[in-house]
Scaffold this active site. Structure first.
Site, PDB file in Angstrom:
ATOM      1  N   GLN A  95       0.809  -1.217   0.000  1.00  0.00           N
ATOM      2  CA  GLN A  95       0.000   0.000   0.000  1.00  0.00           C
ATOM      3  C   GLN A  95       0.838   1.260   0.000  1.00  0.00           C
ATOM      4  O   GLN A  95       2.062   1.217   0.140  1.00  0.00           O
ATOM      5  CB  GLN A  95      -0.900  -0.005   1.243  1.00  0.00           C
ATOM      6  CG  GLN A  95      -0.116  -0.145   2.552  1.00  0.00           C
ATOM      7  CD  GLN A  95      -1.038  -0.271   3.767  1.00  0.00           C
ATOM      8  OE1 GLN A  95      -1.092   0.632   4.574  1.00  0.00           O
ATOM      9  NE2 GLN A  95      -1.734  -1.365   3.891  1.00  0.00           N
ATOM     10  N   HIS A  97       0.183   5.704   1.106  1.00  0.00           N
ATOM     11  CA  HIS A  97      -0.739   6.722   1.616  1.00  0.00           C
ATOM     12  C   HIS A  97      -0.442   8.065   0.954  1.00  0.00           C
ATOM     13  O   HIS A  97       0.708   8.370   0.649  1.00  0.00           O
ATOM     14  CB  HIS A  97      -0.599   6.877   3.133  1.00  0.00           C
ATOM     15  CG  HIS A  97      -0.711   5.584   3.867  1.00  0.00           C
ATOM     16  ND1 HIS A  97      -1.877   4.856   3.928  1.00  0.00           N
ATOM     17  CD2 HIS A  97       0.205   4.872   4.565  1.00  0.00           C
ATOM     18  CE1 HIS A  97      -1.665   3.764   4.632  1.00  0.00           C
ATOM     19  NE2 HIS A  97      -0.417   3.740   5.027  1.00  0.00           N
ATOM     20  N   GLU A 114       3.795   7.809   8.442  1.00  0.00           N
ATOM     21  CA  GLU A 114       3.781   6.909   9.594  1.00  0.00           C
ATOM     22  C   GLU A 114       5.191   6.453   9.898  1.00  0.00           C
ATOM     23  O   GLU A 114       6.129   6.727   9.123  1.00  0.00           O
ATOM     24  CB  GLU A 114       2.874   5.698   9.319  1.00  0.00           C
ATOM     25  CG  GLU A 114       3.300   4.843   8.136  1.00  0.00           C
ATOM     26  CD  GLU A 114       2.248   3.773   7.770  1.00  0.00           C
ATOM     27  OE1 GLU A 114       1.075   4.138   7.552  1.00  0.00           O
ATOM     28  OE2 GLU A 114       2.619   2.595   7.694  1.00  0.00           O
ATOM     29  N   HIS A 171       4.768   0.344   0.811  1.00  0.00           N
ATOM     30  CA  HIS A 171       5.133  -0.414   2.002  1.00  0.00           C
ATOM     31  C   HIS A 171       4.149  -1.527   2.297  1.00  0.00           C
ATOM     32  O   HIS A 171       2.997  -1.489   1.861  1.00  0.00           O
ATOM     33  CB  HIS A 171       5.257   0.508   3.224  1.00  0.00           C
ATOM     34  CG  HIS A 171       3.976   1.169   3.625  1.00  0.00           C
ATOM     35  ND1 HIS A 171       3.505   2.294   3.010  1.00  0.00           N
ATOM     36  CD2 HIS A 171       3.060   0.863   4.581  1.00  0.00           C
ATOM     37  CE1 HIS A 171       2.360   2.654   3.567  1.00  0.00           C
ATOM     38  NE2 HIS A 171       2.057   1.801   4.523  1.00  0.00           N
ATOM     39  N   ARG A 191      -4.483   0.636  -1.788  1.00  0.00           N
ATOM     40  CA  ARG A 191      -3.921  -0.711  -1.926  1.00  0.00           C
ATOM     41  C   ARG A 191      -3.437  -0.948  -3.345  1.00  0.00           C
ATOM     42  O   ARG A 191      -4.170  -0.715  -4.304  1.00  0.00           O
ATOM     43  CB  ARG A 191      -4.973  -1.774  -1.621  1.00  0.00           C
ATOM     44  CG  ARG A 191      -5.113  -2.042  -0.167  1.00  0.00           C
ATOM     45  CD  ARG A 191      -5.914  -3.338   0.096  1.00  0.00           C
ATOM     46  NE  ARG A 191      -6.527  -3.156   1.392  1.00  0.00           N
ATOM     47  CZ  ARG A 191      -7.815  -2.919   1.578  1.00  0.00           C
ATOM     48  NH1 ARG A 191      -8.656  -2.938   0.570  1.00  0.00           N
ATOM     49  NH2 ARG A 191      -8.263  -2.704   2.784  1.00  0.00           N
TER      50      ARG A 191
HETATM   51 ZN    ZN Z   1       0.474   2.043   5.929  1.00  0.00          ZN
END
Ligand code: ZN
Length: 315
Positions: A95, A97, A114, A171, A191
């Protein structure tokens, strides 16, 4: 009254989840497919409640709006961070972001940068961290041909490793890994590949190929460079510090005094036990607890043999 805000986690079952949130942290989880513990969250998809003190029973999102003094009268409209523990009993989807600009424009919420602290990992456990495509066209072609072996970059991991995963990074967390994740408060995931898995009803999970190709960073991912300062009582490691968050590990072996260096601080106990002292009140600490030190807590001390992950908003 100056007191820490202990929070009650919210659990999410996932196709890739397991039971380590129970076996390692003793949480009561909804099933043996529990993937995520949202430990400190004000995100609408899983809001934590305060467990102790004068704000017991209040939800973190409401507290952030109604008691801004606890958070240093923040300028950000929503509580900006989210702390999770993830139990990857199988691979998570591959995936990416979006960043804030793309997330706000297309999803109506923040993007997601993240980072991961590896709490435990099976031998030979791996993550996907970046990709090999040199251009956006090559990225699109490799995705179209499902040529995952040539596209995805795999990295072996072990307990204690840390990975910074800025928005735009391809990632996936691999099978057999338990992670503490500190992230922007967002739930937008694009995704790329889900290992062709089907859920209980026989459905594939949705993919978001065009959005993924749009937001993916082309080029190497650069991990952060942790720095550790040690004294007799603690090893304090700063893993990453940027506009999104600063994340630390506090390894306590004795009694360590802290003075606040941010409006408020999020803390998770990931191993050991000991005590937190705030304004002469003692709070026992155990593995699996999560709390916020609000703005009116100017100093505190922690004693015992403990490993904690702490974070705050921005630098
Ligand atoms: Zn993630």
């Amino acid at each position: 009254m100056s007191e820490p805000l202990f929070l009650k986690p919210v659990f999410h079952e996932k196709i890739w989840g397991g039971n380590h949130l129970k076996t390692v942290f003793d949480y009561s989880i909804p099933s043996d497919h529990t993937g995520e513990c949202w430990a400190i969250s004000a995100h609408p998809n899983g809001v934590c409640q305060v467990e102790n003190g004068q704000y017991a029973g209040q939800k973190l999102d409401a507290l952030y709006q109604n008691q801004p003094e606890l958070f240093g009268h923040p300028t950000k409209a929503v509580f900006p961070l989210l702390t999770k523990i993830l139990d990857a009993n199988d691979w998570l989807s591959v995936q990416v972001h979006p960043d804030d600009a793309y997330g706000l424009k297309h999803e109506g919420e923040l993007g997601k940068t993240e980072c991961w602290y590896i709490i435990a990992a099976d031998e030979d456990a791996e993550i996907i961290y970046g990709h090999h495509a040199k251009t956006r066209q090559e990225l699109a072609d490799l995705i179209a041909h499902q040529d995952w072996d040539h596209l995805l970059k795999k990295v072996k991991v072990k307990a204690g490793d840390f990975f910074y995963v800025p928005s735009g990074t391809m990632h996936a967390i691999g099978k057999g890994i338990l992670i503490l994740e500190t992230q922007q408060s967002s739930d937008t995931t694009y995704r790329v590949y889900d290992f062709d898995r089907k859920d209980d009803e026989g459905n594939l999970r949705e993919l978001h190929l065009q959005q993924s190709i749009d937001v993916m960073t082309i080029g190497e991912v650069e991990n952060s460079k942790p720095k550790t300062i040690s004294d007799g009582a603690a090893d304090i490691t700063t893993f990453v510090s940027n506009d999104f968050f600063t994340v630390y590990q506090w390894q306590i072996h004795g009694e360590k005094a802290f003075i606040k260096n941010a409006d408020y601080t999020l803390v998770s106990v990931i191993a050991g036990q000991g005590e937190l002292v705030v304004a002469d009140t003692i709070y026992p600490l155990n593995k699996g607890q999560h709390f916020i030190l609000p703005a009116d807590v100017a100093s505190w001390s922690i004693s015992g043999e403990l490993s904690l992950i702490a974070s705050h908003d921005g630098k």
